[in-house]
Design a protein around this motif. Structure first.
Motif, PDB file in Angstrom:
ATOM      1  N   LEU A 225       0.842  -1.196   0.000  1.00 52.51           N
ATOM      2  CA  LEU A 225       0.000   0.000   0.000  1.00 52.51           C
ATOM      3  C   LEU A 225       0.876   1.244   0.000  1.00 52.51           C
ATOM      4  CD1 LEU A 225      -2.613  -1.011   2.742  1.00 52.51           C
ATOM      5  CD2 LEU A 225      -2.837  -1.261   0.255  1.00 52.51           C
ATOM      6  N   SER A 226       0.355   2.290  -0.615  1.00 54.76           N
ATOM      7  CA  SER A 226       1.029   3.585  -0.625  1.00 54.76           C
ATOM      8  C   SER A 226       0.029   4.661  -0.217  1.00 54.76           C
ATOM      9  CB  SER A 226       1.582   3.883  -2.018  1.00 54.76           C
ATOM     10  OG  SER A 226       2.185   5.156  -2.054  1.00 54.76           O
ATOM     11  N   TRP A 227       0.472   5.540   0.713  1.00 58.93           N
ATOM     12  CA  TRP A 227      -0.399   6.564   1.277  1.00 58.93           C
ATOM     13  C   TRP A 227       0.136   7.952   0.971  1.00 58.93           C
ATOM     14  CZ3 TRP A 227      -4.615   4.211   2.973  1.00 58.93           C
ATOM     15  CH2 TRP A 227      -4.513   2.907   3.445  1.00 58.93           C
ATOM     16  N   ARG A 228      -0.755   8.909   0.783  1.00 54.84           N
ATOM     17  CA  ARG A 228      -0.362  10.294   0.490  1.00 54.84           C
ATOM     18  C   ARG A 228      -0.147  11.091   1.767  1.00 54.84           C
ATOM     19  NH1 ARG A 228      -5.176  11.314  -3.745  1.00 54.84           N
ATOM     20  NH2 ARG A 228      -4.526   9.754  -5.303  1.00 54.84           N
ATOM     21  N   VAL A 229       0.867  11.939   1.726  1.00 56.49           N
ATOM     22  CA  VAL A 229       1.128  12.881   2.812  1.00 56.49           C
ATOM     23  C   VAL A 229       1.383  14.254   2.204  1.00 56.49           C
ATOM     24  CG1 VAL A 229       2.072  11.080   4.300  1.00 56.49           C
ATOM     25  CG2 VAL A 229       3.617  12.405   2.843  1.00 56.49           C
ATOM     26  N   ALA A 230       1.115  15.292   2.978  1.00 56.53           N
ATOM     27  CA  ALA A 230       1.352  16.647   2.493  1.00 56.53           C
ATOM     28  C   ALA A 230       2.806  17.054   2.634  1.00 56.53           C
ATOM     29  CB  ALA A 230       0.454  17.633   3.243  1.00 56.53           C
ATOM     30  N   ASP A 231       3.500  16.526   3.651  1.00 54.50           N
ATOM     31  CA  ASP A 231       4.882  16.898   3.937  1.00 54.50           C
ATOM     32  C   ASP A 231       5.623  15.642   4.391  1.00 54.50           C
ATOM     33  OD1 ASP A 231       7.284  17.774   5.146  1.00 54.50           O
ATOM     34  OD2 ASP A 231       6.412  19.706   5.688  1.00 54.50           O
ATOM     35  N   ALA A 232       6.436  15.073   3.502  1.00 55.80           N
ATOM     36  CA  ALA A 232       7.112  13.814   3.789  1.00 55.80           C
ATOM     37  C   ALA A 232       8.067  13.943   4.978  1.00 55.80           C
ATOM     38  CB  ALA A 232       7.867  13.329   2.552  1.00 55.80           C
ATOM     39  N   GLU A 233       8.806  15.034   5.055  1.00 54.34           N
ATOM     40  CA  GLU A 233       9.767  15.198   6.150  1.00 54.34           C
ATOM     41  C   GLU A 233       9.055  15.305   7.495  1.00 54.34           C
ATOM     42  OE1 GLU A 233      12.847  14.809   6.032  1.00 54.34           O
ATOM     43  OE2 GLU A 233      13.557  15.262   4.001  1.00 54.34           O
ATOM     44  N   ALA A 234       7.965  16.065   7.538  1.00 52.88           N
ATOM     45  CA  ALA A 234       7.229  16.218   8.790  1.00 52.88           C
ATOM     46  C   ALA A 234       6.596  14.893   9.211  1.00 52.88           C
ATOM     47  CB  ALA A 234       6.156  17.291   8.644  1.00 52.88           C
ATOM     48  N   THR A 235       6.091  14.137   8.255  1.00 55.08           N
ATOM     49  CA  THR A 235       5.491  12.835   8.583  1.00 55.08           C
ATOM     50  C   THR A 235       6.558  11.874   9.065  1.00 55.08           C
ATOM     51  OG1 THR A 235       3.795  13.205   6.889  1.00 55.08           O
ATOM     52  CG2 THR A 235       4.057  10.962   7.713  1.00 55.08           C
ATOM     53  N   ARG A 236       7.722  11.884   8.423  1.00 50.38           N
ATOM     54  CA  ARG A 236       8.809  11.024   8.878  1.00 50.38           C
ATOM     55  C   ARG A 236       9.210  11.357  10.314  1.00 50.38           C
ATOM     56  NH1 ARG A 236      13.955  10.598   9.930  1.00 50.38           N
ATOM     57  NH2 ARG A 236      15.010   8.627   9.419  1.00 50.38           N
ATOM     58  N   ALA A 237       9.320  12.639  10.619  1.00 57.68           N
ATOM     59  CA  ALA A 237       9.702  13.053  11.972  1.00 57.68           C
ATOM     60  C   ALA A 237       8.664  12.611  12.996  1.00 57.68           C
ATOM     61  CB  ALA A 237       9.887  14.563  12.014  1.00 57.68           C
ATOM     62  N   ARG A 238       7.382  12.737  12.652  1.00 55.22           N
ATOM     63  CA  ARG A 238       6.317  12.317  13.569  1.00 55.22           C
ATOM     64  C   ARG A 238       6.379  10.826  13.841  1.00 55.22           C
ATOM     65  NH1 ARG A 238       1.592   9.891  12.796  1.00 55.22           N
ATOM     66  NH2 ARG A 238       1.479  10.240  10.543  1.00 55.22           N
ATOM     67  N   LEU A 239       6.539  10.024  12.787  1.00 54.82           N
ATOM     68  CA  LEU A 239       6.564   8.578  12.948  1.00 54.82           C
ATOM     69  C   LEU A 239       7.815   8.121  13.697  1.00 54.82           C
ATOM     70  CD1 LEU A 239       5.256   7.492   9.437  1.00 54.82           C
ATOM     71  CD2 LEU A 239       4.032   7.355  11.606  1.00 54.82           C
ATOM     72  N   ALA A 240       8.956   8.711  13.375  1.00 52.30           N
ATOM     73  CA  ALA A 240      10.193   8.333  14.070  1.00 52.30           C
ATOM     74  C   ALA A 240      10.089   8.645  15.556  1.00 52.30           C
ATOM     75  CB  ALA A 240      11.377   9.059  13.436  1.00 52.30           C
ATOM     76  N   ALA A 241       9.485   9.781  15.906  1.00 57.19           N
ATOM     77  CA  ALA A 241       9.320  10.138  17.320  1.00 57.19           C
ATOM     78  C   ALA A 241       8.401   9.160  18.040  1.00 57.19           C
ATOM     79  CB  ALA A 241       8.764  11.561  17.428  1.00 57.19           C
ATOM     80  N   ALA A 242       7.493   8.514  17.294  1.00 59.80           N
ATOM     81  CA  ALA A 242       6.574   7.537  17.880  1.00 59.80           C
ATOM     82  C   ALA A 242       7.170   6.134  17.920  1.00 59.80           C
ATOM     83  CB  ALA A 242       5.265   7.519  17.102  1.00 59.80           C
ATOM     84  N   GLY A 243       8.408   5.985  17.455  1.00 52.77           N
ATOM     85  CA  GLY A 243       9.067   4.687  17.498  1.00 52.77           C
ATOM     86  C   GLY A 243       8.866   3.830  16.276  1.00 52.77           C
ATOM     87  N   VAL A 244       8.307   4.399  15.214  1.00 51.10           N
ATOM     88  CA  VAL A 244       8.111   3.651  13.972  1.00 51.10           C
ATOM     89  C   VAL A 244       9.404   3.693  13.164  1.00 51.10           C
ATOM     90  CG1 VAL A 244       6.775   3.497  11.839  1.00 51.10           C
ATOM     91  CG2 VAL A 244       5.656   4.207  13.967  1.00 51.10           C
ATOM     92  N   GLU A 245       9.796   2.556  12.593  1.00 51.71           N
ATOM     93  CA  GLU A 245      11.004   2.499  11.779  1.00 51.71           C
ATOM     94  C   GLU A 245      10.701   3.022  10.381  1.00 51.71           C
ATOM     95  OE1 GLU A 245      14.355  -0.687  10.137  1.00 51.71           O
ATOM     96  OE2 GLU A 245      12.671  -1.386  11.381  1.00 51.71           O
TER      97      GLU A 245
END
Length: 280
Positions: A225-245
């Motif tokens: 699956l592929s999902w759309r985001v408005a800001d890839a860097e901001a989404t990456r930072a949010r997920l990394a802070a939540a412990g997602v690899e």
């Protein structure tokens, strides 16, 4: 006749854990919860489709079937359900195409938290006629409620669902000529094989053929699956802070996109996040 992708079903062992994982991934709350007929369900509704998490519950044929599928294949993608604006006409088309649809049935669901109800009509094509992928078709007269955003940099919508095939010509004939989806892209590359994009409403069904992979030429499989985001860097930072690899953001193969791969918290589903940087 097919107007979009209504929802995708993901089978899981632990519904609570899967719900928590997708709340983190999406930064959205579930839009619907329902139990009955041998299964518990949690639905996340985004801007252009719904993801349905399903786990076996209690005893009975449906619960046993779900447990058997998970035991044989593991957790993950189970079926696609396309939206139609005329299910009876859709059924007649499926019959003409020798896809052996089940009779149109009426169904309903009640949200366990709010008591709200939804009703719909649906049919299912025979899996042996759809190259092993479970395909449903649904007419839903009223939209589901949207999942509420809980943080910034949330997932906005689905970009594409990936179907892996050992026979790209026959897969293309099924989704293009027979189901009537519009092919928008067909490209081959010696390193990553052949990609075909079929427009389905506001998203894409992507058919992937990778030479050298051990795939049954007669059976396709839902792969990622592929999902759309408005800001890839901001989404990456949010997920990394939540412990997602998550991997680093990189330029996508499709012109005008930036992408990042999510490596955990997806119930084992290969997952890509896409930011559109330009109109394509």
């Amino acid at each position: 006749m097919i107007t979009g992708l209504d929802h995708i079903v993901v089978l899981v062992r632990d519904l609570g854990a899967a719900e928590a994982a997708y709340q983190i991934l999406f930064a959205r709350t579930p839009a619907w919860r329902n139990s009955g007929d041998g299964a518990d369900r949690v639905l996340f509704t985004l801007d252009n489709m719904t993801l349905e998490l399903m786990a076996p519950s209690g005893e009975g044929a449906t619960a046993d079937r779900i447990r058997n599928v998970i035991a044989q294949q593991g957790e993950g993608l189970a079926s696609l359900c396309f939206r139609s604006n005329d299910i009876d006409r859709m059924h007649r088309r499926l019959e003409r195409l020798s896809l052996k649809p089940e009779p149109v049935a009426e169904a309903d669901s009640q949200d366990t938290e709010t008591g709200a109800t939804l009703s719909w009509k649906r049919t299912r094509a025979a899996t042996d006629a759809t190259r092993g992928v479970r395909l449903f078709f649904l007419e839903l007269p009223r939209e589901r409620p949207l999942s509420v955003r809980t943080e910034v940099a949330s997932i906005t919508a689905m970009d594409h669902v990936v179907v892996a095939t050992g026979d790209p010509e026959r897969a293309a004939a099924l989704y293009g000529a027979r189901l009537g989806l519009d092919m928008r892209f067909d490209r081959s590359h010696p390193d990553w094989g052949r990609l075909m994009f079929f427009r389905c409403g506001d998203l894409v069904v992507e058919i992937v053929h990778r030479p050298g992979k051990d795939l049954d030429a007669a059976r396709d499989r839902l792969w990622g699956l592929s999902w759309r985001v408005a800001d890839a860097e901001a989404t990456r930072a949010r997920l990394a802070a939540a412990g997602v690899e998550v991997f680093e953001v990189r330029t996508g193969r499709k012109p005008g996109t930036r992408v990042l791969t999510v490596r955990s918290g997806t119930c084992g589903i290969p997952t890509l996040l896409v930011e559109r940087t330009a109109a394509v």
